[in-house]
Write an enzyme that holds these catalytic residues in place. Structure first.
Site, PDB file in Angstrom:
ATOM      1  N   TYR A 144       2.598 -66.773 -45.198  1.00  7.27           N
ATOM      2  CA  TYR A 144       2.140 -65.596 -44.449  1.00  7.27           C
ATOM      3  C   TYR A 144       2.462 -65.716 -42.960  1.00  7.27           C
ATOM      4  O   TYR A 144       2.744 -64.729 -42.301  1.00  7.27           O
ATOM      5  CB  TYR A 144       0.625 -65.421 -44.598  1.00  7.27           C
ATOM      6  N   LYS A 195       2.444 -75.404 -56.866  1.00  5.56           N
ATOM      7  CA  LYS A 195       3.702 -75.289 -57.616  1.00  5.56           C
ATOM      8  C   LYS A 195       4.527 -76.534 -57.300  1.00  5.56           C
ATOM      9  O   LYS A 195       5.651 -76.480 -56.788  1.00  5.56           O
ATOM     10  CB  LYS A 195       4.419 -73.985 -57.190  1.00  5.56           C
ATOM     11  N   ASP A 228       1.607 -70.743 -62.119  1.00  6.42           N
ATOM     12  CA  ASP A 228       1.928 -69.847 -63.241  1.00  6.42           C
ATOM     13  C   ASP A 228       0.954 -70.067 -64.392  1.00  6.42           C
ATOM     14  O   ASP A 228       0.451 -69.128 -65.011  1.00  6.42           O
ATOM     15  CB  ASP A 228       3.396 -69.998 -63.679  1.00  6.42           C
ATOM     16  N   ASP A 252      -3.849 -65.192 -52.723  1.00  7.01           N
ATOM     17  CA  ASP A 252      -3.818 -63.730 -52.665  1.00  7.01           C
ATOM     18  C   ASP A 252      -3.670 -63.180 -54.075  1.00  7.01           C
ATOM     19  O   ASP A 252      -4.412 -62.290 -54.500  1.00  7.01           O
ATOM     20  CB  ASP A 252      -2.638 -63.279 -51.781  1.00  7.01           C
ATOM     21  N   ASP A 256      -6.861 -61.618 -56.737  1.00  5.50           N
ATOM     22  CA  ASP A 256      -6.835 -60.263 -57.295  1.00  5.50           C
ATOM     23  C   ASP A 256      -6.991 -60.302 -58.813  1.00  5.50           C
ATOM     24  O   ASP A 256      -7.691 -59.488 -59.409  1.00  5.50           O
ATOM     25  CB  ASP A 256      -5.518 -59.543 -56.956  1.00  5.50           C
TER      26      ASP A 256
END
Ligand code: IPM
Ligand code: MG
Length: 370
Positions: A144, A195, A228, A252, A256
């Protein structure tokens, strides 16, 4: 403490509607406990663009700086969607606020009451007792904010754009500390999401988190998961998680997903805690509902006020150290939902009430309790 000093940034859409009743609820709870409220309103988001041409005016930053916390509504809406991306309310107000106040720790509880399991898109048999987890998202680092961040034309006429994902050990350790503190008062389990099979930042993340918990919090059960797989596991069995710890962009996306798995966005609150302490020696923070401006129902007075109210409860807990009053508000919200007084998003066959009536029901519960 005489008066609780906080900035009120109601913003756009349903923000001002749910903020209005939330302030009444705060007044009720605080007044009863002998506290006054010094709440200063300031424009933000689309409303600020309309008023002064900027989503985050200097004057608004100053109001926030003078306060011990920020109670935030929501920003954005169709009216401002044609502006260049960098000037749109969300990006031009929330991100600079996070950066300015170094709000590095985003705490998003994923709480689904047992009586609302029907609100989740998951089959009820997967979550018979509802959901109770927390996502701890790093909020001021990673892709970000990493530099360089740019767009450039190449000699051959092609165009490329670049974002930089970067993390320092110290940034990883400070968010790991927040996850540890959160886990200690809950199930004492942290799942760190990365990851590390692909990204160098994630390799460092995993190394640092592993060493940090081994040294400082051996009593907490630490596990690791690739992002994932975490996305899949959240949809399969959210209750395997107690505290999720992750970096900015993964957080983020996963928060959600957690939000929808927990049913209505109208119930989801959040806290973004800063590096520095406020004048009371507690973390400075920004408290906001996760559901956004809901332009489809804005102005009708029917929005669910609970996420905003629960965000205000988090503000009392973290920035003002008033844990008992926060718990009181949370209990009143829960009992009101249990009693069947519910806005349309969580009504499920019951006669829905409007924002005003839901807030009144919560206020009445607060009044009737010692
Ligand atoms: C969030 C939002 C923001 C983010 C946007 C509005 C910039 O999606 O708080 O999750 O990406 O962090
Ligand atoms: Mg988001």
């Amino acid at each position: 403490m005489k008066a609780l000093k906080f900035a009120v940034l109601a913003g756009d859409g349903i923000g001002p509607e749910v903020m209005e009743v939330t302030l009444e609820i705060l007044e009720q709870v605080l007044g009863k406990a002998g506290y006054a409220m010094d709440a200063e309103a300031a424009p933000v988001g689309g409303a600020a663009i309309d008023q002064v041409g900027k989503a985050l005016p200097e004057a608004t930053i100053r109001v926030c700086e003078a306060a011990d916390a920020i109670l935030f509504g929501s920003v954005g809406g169709p009216k401002w969607e044609s502006l260049p991306p960098a000037e749109q309310p969300e990006r031009a107000s929330l991100l600079p606020l996070r950066k300015h106040f170094q709000l590095f720790a985003n705490i998003r509880p994923g709480l689904l009451y047992p009586e609302l399991v029907a609100a989740s898109p998951l089959k009820t048999e997967r979550i018979p007792e509802g959901i109770d987890m927390v996502c701890i998202r790093e909020l001021t680092g990673g892709i970000y904010f990493g530099q360089p961040k740019e767009r450039r034309e190449l000699p051959d006429g092609d165009v490329e754009a670049l974002d930089t994902m970067v993390y320092k050990k110290s940034e990883i350790e400070r968010i790991a500390e927040v996850a540890a503190q959160t886990a200690l008062v809950r199930g004492k389990r942290v799942c760190s999401v990365d990851k590390a099979n692909v990204l160098t930042t994630s390799v460092l993340w995993r190394e640092v988190v592993t060493a940090f918990f081994k040294e400082k919090y051996p009593q907490i059960g630490l596990s690791h998961m690739y992002v994932d797989n975490a996305a899949m596991q959240l949809a399969r069995n959210p209750n395997q998680f107690d505290v999720l710890l992750t970096e900015n962009m993964f957080g983020d996306i996963l928060s959600d997903e957690m939000g929808i798995v927990c049913g209505s966005l109208g119930m989801l609150c959040s806290a973004s805690l800063g590096l520095g302490n406020n004048s009371l020696g507690n973390p400075f923070g920004l408290y906001e509902p996760a559901g956004g401006t809901a332009p489809d129902i804005a102005g009708q007075g029917i929005a669910n006020p609970c996420a905003q109210i629960l965000s205000a409860a988090m503000m009392l807990r973290f920035s003002f150290g008033l844990d008992d009053l926060a718990t009181r508000i949370e209990a009143a919200v829960r009992e009101t939902v249990q009693s069947g007084v519910r806005t349309g998003d969580i009504a499920f066959g019951l006669e829905p009430v409007n924002t005003r009536a839901m807030a009144d029901a919560i206020i009445n519960r607060l009044k009737s309790k010692g």
